[in-house]
Write a protein that holds these residues in place. Structure first.
Motif, PDB file in Angstrom:
ATOM      1  N   GLU A 108       0.829  -1.204   0.000  1.00 43.65           N
ATOM      2  CA  GLU A 108       0.000   0.000   0.000  1.00 43.65           C
ATOM      3  C   GLU A 108       0.865   1.256   0.000  1.00 43.65           C
ATOM      4  OE1 GLU A 108      -3.643   2.052   2.580  1.00 43.65           O
ATOM      5  OE2 GLU A 108      -2.826   0.084   3.161  1.00 43.65           O
ATOM      6  N   GLU A 109       2.022   1.150   0.662  1.00 46.03           N
ATOM      7  CA  GLU A 109       2.941   2.282   0.714  1.00 46.03           C
ATOM      8  C   GLU A 109       3.419   2.667  -0.690  1.00 46.03           C
ATOM      9  OE1 GLU A 109       7.372   3.366   2.539  1.00 46.03           O
ATOM     10  OE2 GLU A 109       6.435   1.428   2.958  1.00 46.03           O
ATOM     11  N   ASP A 110       3.622   1.670  -1.556  1.00 46.05           N
ATOM     12  CA  ASP A 110       4.055   1.946  -2.926  1.00 46.05           C
ATOM     13  C   ASP A 110       2.963   2.691  -3.694  1.00 46.05           C
ATOM     14  OD1 ASP A 110       6.517   0.514  -2.576  1.00 46.05           O
ATOM     15  OD2 ASP A 110       5.381  -1.356  -2.782  1.00 46.05           O
ATOM     16  N   VAL A 111       1.722   2.269  -3.493  1.00 44.73           N
ATOM     17  CA  VAL A 111       0.600   2.945  -4.156  1.00 44.73           C
ATOM     18  C   VAL A 111       0.486   4.379  -3.661  1.00 44.73           C
ATOM     19  CG1 VAL A 111      -1.890   2.914  -4.566  1.00 44.73           C
ATOM     20  CG2 VAL A 111      -0.622   0.753  -4.456  1.00 44.73           C
ATOM     21  N   ASN A 112       0.657   4.562  -2.357  1.00 46.50           N
ATOM     22  CA  ASN A 112       0.561   5.908  -1.778  1.00 46.50           C
ATOM     23  C   ASN A 112       1.674   6.827  -2.308  1.00 46.50           C
ATOM     24  OD1 ASN A 112      -1.696   5.227  -0.277  1.00 46.50           O
ATOM     25  ND2 ASN A 112      -0.520   4.673   1.544  1.00 46.50           N
ATOM     26  N   LYS A 113       2.870   6.264  -2.521  1.00 45.56           N
ATOM     27  CA  LYS A 113       3.977   7.056  -3.077  1.00 45.56           C
ATOM     28  C   LYS A 113       3.636   7.526  -4.490  1.00 45.56           C
ATOM     29  CE  LYS A 113       7.909   5.142  -0.514  1.00 45.56           C
ATOM     30  NZ  LYS A 113       9.151   4.328  -0.616  1.00 45.56           N
ATOM     31  N   GLU A 114       3.008   6.660  -5.256  1.00 48.77           N
ATOM     32  CA  GLU A 114       2.620   7.031  -6.611  1.00 48.77           C
ATOM     33  C   GLU A 114       1.531   8.096  -6.592  1.00 48.77           C
ATOM     34  OE1 GLU A 114       2.949   6.845 -10.780  1.00 48.77           O
ATOM     35  OE2 GLU A 114       4.217   6.168  -9.134  1.00 48.77           O
ATOM     36  N   LEU A 115       0.593   7.973  -5.656  1.00 47.89           N
ATOM     37  CA  LEU A 115      -0.443   8.997  -5.512  1.00 47.89           C
ATOM     38  C   LEU A 115       0.171  10.329  -5.096  1.00 47.89           C
ATOM     39  CD1 LEU A 115      -3.248   6.949  -3.715  1.00 47.89           C
ATOM     40  CD2 LEU A 115      -3.400   7.969  -6.001  1.00 47.89           C
ATOM     41  N   ASP A 116       1.134  10.276  -4.192  1.00 50.02           N
ATOM     42  CA  ASP A 116       1.826  11.493  -3.767  1.00 50.02           C
ATOM     43  C   ASP A 116       2.559  12.134  -4.940  1.00 50.02           C
ATOM     44  OD1 ASP A 116       2.885  13.282  -1.575  1.00 50.02           O
ATOM     45  OD2 ASP A 116       4.763  12.508  -2.385  1.00 50.02           O
ATOM     46  N   ARG A 117       3.169  11.292  -5.801  1.00 54.77           N
ATOM     47  CA  ARG A 117       3.853  11.815  -6.979  1.00 54.77           C
ATOM     48  C   ARG A 117       2.862  12.533  -7.894  1.00 54.77           C
ATOM     49  NH1 ARG A 117       4.682  10.873 -12.075  1.00 54.77           N
ATOM     50  NH2 ARG A 117       3.234   9.128 -12.072  1.00 54.77           N
ATOM     51  N   LEU A 118       1.674  11.958  -8.051  1.00 57.49           N
ATOM     52  CA  LEU A 118       0.637  12.593  -8.863  1.00 57.49           C
ATOM     53  C   LEU A 118       0.179  13.911  -8.233  1.00 57.49           C
ATOM     54  CD1 LEU A 118      -1.571   9.540  -9.934  1.00 57.49           C
ATOM     55  CD2 LEU A 118      -0.214  11.004 -11.435  1.00 57.49           C
ATOM     56  N   GLN A 119       0.044  13.907  -6.919  1.00 53.08           N
ATOM     57  CA  GLN A 119      -0.343  15.135  -6.233  1.00 53.08           C
ATOM     58  C   GLN A 119       0.683  16.248  -6.475  1.00 53.08           C
ATOM     59  OE1 GLN A 119      -1.005  13.410  -2.183  1.00 53.08           O
ATOM     60  NE2 GLN A 119      -2.840  14.724  -2.191  1.00 53.08           N
ATOM     61  N   GLN A 120       1.962  15.886  -6.353  1.00 53.27           N
ATOM     62  CA  GLN A 120       3.018  16.872  -6.553  1.00 53.27           C
ATOM     63  C   GLN A 120       3.064  17.352  -8.007  1.00 53.27           C
ATOM     64  OE1 GLN A 120       4.745  18.240  -4.093  1.00 53.27           O
ATOM     65  NE2 GLN A 120       3.646  16.927  -2.640  1.00 53.27           N
ATOM     66  N   ARG A 121       2.825  16.403  -8.927  1.00 49.80           N
ATOM     67  CA  ARG A 121       2.877  16.735 -10.353  1.00 49.80           C
ATOM     68  C   ARG A 121       1.785  17.735 -10.737  1.00 49.80           C
ATOM     69  NH1 ARG A 121       2.012  12.302 -15.230  1.00 49.80           N
ATOM     70  NH2 ARG A 121       2.003  13.784 -16.968  1.00 49.80           N
ATOM     71  N   TYR A 122       0.607  17.560 -10.146  1.00 50.87           N
ATOM     72  CA  TYR A 122      -0.521  18.407 -10.513  1.00 50.87           C
ATOM     73  C   TYR A 122      -0.784  19.510  -9.480  1.00 50.87           C
ATOM     74  CZ  TYR A 122      -1.638  15.098 -14.213  1.00 50.87           C
ATOM     75  OH  TYR A 122      -1.582  14.325 -15.344  1.00 50.87           O
ATOM     76  N   ALA A 123       0.158  19.721  -8.573  1.00 50.70           N
ATOM     77  CA  ALA A 123      -0.014  20.764  -7.558  1.00 50.70           C
ATOM     78  C   ALA A 123       0.040  22.146  -8.209  1.00 50.70           C
ATOM     79  CB  ALA A 123       1.063  20.636  -6.490  1.00 50.70           C
ATOM     80  N   LYS A 146       3.484  25.166  -3.063  1.00 53.71           N
ATOM     81  CA  LYS A 146       2.636  24.199  -3.752  1.00 53.71           C
ATOM     82  C   LYS A 146       1.335  23.987  -2.975  1.00 53.71           C
ATOM     83  CE  LYS A 146       6.117  21.403  -6.159  1.00 53.71           C
ATOM     84  NZ  LYS A 146       6.701  20.047  -6.292  1.00 53.71           N
ATOM     85  N   GLU A 147       0.239  24.035  -3.695  1.00 55.48           N
ATOM     86  CA  GLU A 147      -1.063  23.712  -3.110  1.00 55.48           C
ATOM     87  C   GLU A 147      -1.481  22.358  -3.667  1.00 55.48           C
ATOM     88  OE1 GLU A 147      -5.002  25.606  -4.208  1.00 55.48           O
ATOM     89  OE2 GLU A 147      -4.578  26.599  -2.284  1.00 55.48           O
ATOM     90  N   VAL A 148      -1.483  21.358  -2.800  1.00 58.37           N
ATOM     91  CA  VAL A 148      -1.738  19.979  -3.226  1.00 58.37           C
ATOM     92  C   VAL A 148      -3.218  19.666  -3.076  1.00 58.37           C
ATOM     93  CG1 VAL A 148      -1.196  17.553  -2.809  1.00 58.37           C
ATOM     94  CG2 VAL A 148       0.588  19.291  -2.579  1.00 58.37           C
ATOM     95  N   ALA A 149      -3.817  19.135  -4.126  1.00 57.89           N
ATOM     96  CA  ALA A 149      -5.236  18.768  -4.088  1.00 57.89           C
ATOM     97  C   ALA A 149      -5.448  17.567  -3.188  1.00 57.89           C
ATOM     98  CB  ALA A 149      -5.728  18.457  -5.499  1.00 57.89           C
ATOM     99  N   PRO A 150      -6.567  17.492  -2.468  1.00 59.61           N
ATOM    100  CA  PRO A 150      -6.844  16.328  -1.614  1.00 59.61           C
ATOM    101  C   PRO A 150      -7.097  15.079  -2.453  1.00 59.61           C
ATOM    102  CG  PRO A 150      -8.757  17.771  -1.732  1.00 59.61           C
ATOM    103  CD  PRO A 150      -7.650  18.494  -2.423  1.00 59.61           C
ATOM    104  N   LEU A 151      -6.790  13.930  -1.861  1.00 60.28           N
ATOM    105  CA  LEU A 151      -7.012  12.654  -2.544  1.00 60.28           C
ATOM    106  C   LEU A 151      -8.482  12.265  -2.426  1.00 60.28           C
ATOM    107  CD1 LEU A 151      -3.838  10.632  -1.456  1.00 60.28           C
ATOM    108  CD2 LEU A 151      -4.370  11.514  -3.732  1.00 60.28           C
TER     109      LEU A 151
END
Length: 430
Positions: free
Chosen positions: A135-150, A246-251
């Motif tokens: 699950e940690e790997d999935v969360n890292k990928e989600l965090d990467r997406l958050q940072q990318r689209y921040a 950076k303003e990160v959108a909520p998941l």
């Protein structure tokens, strides 16, 4: 043409080549035609002097030497093809007999590919690793997406700089109270916590506000690439011109819709999990390939000529130079930054180069032993991939590769890949 092959040692061959008199006569005429256009002979227009006059003017030896150069290359190439040797370096040439009215005889000594003694390469035991997706790997990928689209939000004058903010700064550096070259900039964009500046510089800006001025005290690393600054204490006068955060959108489901084709966060997570699992499987398969090849190579023995290692080292350095060029750098700058030189780099590359050469030789020996070849369909398929990549017709790509002498390289790459697949298929994977 007559050819006599002599094995001088394991990695060196000698070819004694005799060229018939008729070819010598033709080569002498070609030599005359070539030289007469280059030589100014009194009383004759350039290119019009008879052969006898040219011979007296430049000497018969000059004509014979020119004729020898004309004959050596094509006859050497034909002898290589006839004997099946595989040269790996430039040949040394000794002329034995060179006379206009006799066969031309010369000897070539050249380093050749060494013979490989194969060990066991079928039934190799290898374990396939398992790379679980947590699950940690999935969360890292989600965090990467958050940072990318921040989104980047401009902060106000009352806001303080925090880690991960992006600050626009003016600065000037001083060593021993004097400014130094390259130590000043205006409106420089600095990621706080990026580690792109001298250690300690960014941390000292945390808490600062827009329009605030600060003195930042740092010490250049002892191994800093500019020797005149290495190990020196410095003071940078810094002014904060602006700050972005950076303003990160909520998941949530809305985030999933914004960054993907999925309608819900659950579906996005499922897709990320699937892609990570596929990547983990490819990684495991690549590990198996590498281990099988390594064990097959380790089981074989071969006496590698130093020239092959030297050539591979040069190729590795050329590849590095090309990568640096694409980044706007050159090899000299890179070596200076790494505090190294070309000879040190060559020595560092040599062990890997030797292993790479041995791997190629062993795989080539296996593909020959097993009769592995690239089929017409496989070559066409690979050409289609290249054509698609460069948006060119297949026939045009094929013609270009043939002209550049690279079509055989493409076919050879296919056979090497098939050989690796063969080894994997023949192995015992646990």
């Amino acid at each position: 043409m007559k050819v006599n092959l002599e094995k001088i040692d394991k990695n060196k061959a000698g070819l004694e080549i005799e060229v018939e008199t008729e070819q010598v006569t033709r080569a002498m005429h070609q030599a005359y035609t070539k030289l007469v256009k280059k030589v100014n002979i009194p009383g004759f227009r350039k290119g019009k002097a008879p052969k006898s006059i040219l011979e007296r003017y430049v000497g018969k030896a000059a004509l014979l030497e020119e004729a020898a150069e004309i004959m050596i290359v094509p006859n050497y190439a034909a002898a290589v093809k006839e004997t099946g040797i595989e040269p790996i370096d430039r040949p040394a040439v000794d002329i034995i007999q060179l006379d206009e009215e006799k066969p031309f005889t010369f000897k070539v000594t050249v380093d050749v590919k060494p013979e490989v003694t194969l060990g066991e390469y079928k039934g190799i035991q290898v374990e396939k690793p398992h790379y679980p997706v947590a699950e940690e790997d999935v969360n890292k990928e989600l965090d990467r997406l958050q940072q990318r689209y921040a989104k980047l939000i401009e902060l106000g004058e009352e806001d303080e700089i925090q880690k991960d903010d992006i600050a626009a700064i003016d600065f000037q550096g001083f060593v021993d109270g004097q400014p130094f070259e390259g130590g000043a900039a205006e409106n420089y964009s600095l990621g706080i916590g990026s580690g792109s500046f001298i250690p300690g510089f960014e941390d000292q800006l945390i808490g600062a506000k827009i329009n605030e001025e600060r003195d930042v005290q740092v010490t250049f690393p002892a191994e800093y690439h500019k020797e005149e600054l290495a190990g020196k204490e410095a003071v940078f006068k810094v002014k904060i011109k602006g700050v972005k955060r950076k303003e990160v959108a909520p998941l949530d489901d809305e985030f999933a819709k914004d960054v993907s084709e999925f309608e819900s966060l659950t579906d996005l997570k499922a897709d990320i999990t699937k892609r990570l699992e596929e990547s983990a499987e490819r990684r495991a398969e690549e590990h198996v390939k590498n281990e099988v090849v390594k064990k097959a190579v380790d089981a074989a023995s071969v006496d590698i000529p130093p020239v092959m290692v030297d050539q591979r080292v040069e190729r590795m350095i050329d590849d590095l130079s090309e990568r640096l060029r694409m980044q706007g750098l050159n090899l000299e700058q890179y070596l200076q930054f790494m505090q190294s030189d070309l000879e040190k780099m060559k020595e560092q590359y040599r062990p890997q180069a030797e292993q790479d050469v041995k791997t190629d030789l062993v795989l080539e020996a296996i593909l020959k032993a097993e009769g592995i070849q690239a089929s017409d369909e496989e070559v066409t398929s690979e050409l289609e991939k290249v054509a698609q990549q460069y948006n060119q017709p297949v026939d045009a790509v094929k013609e270009a590769l043939e002209k550049a002498g690279r079509l055989e390289t493409l076919e050879y790459g296919i056979t090497l890949n098939k050989t690796v697949d063969f080894l994997v298929n023949q192995s015992n994977v646990a």
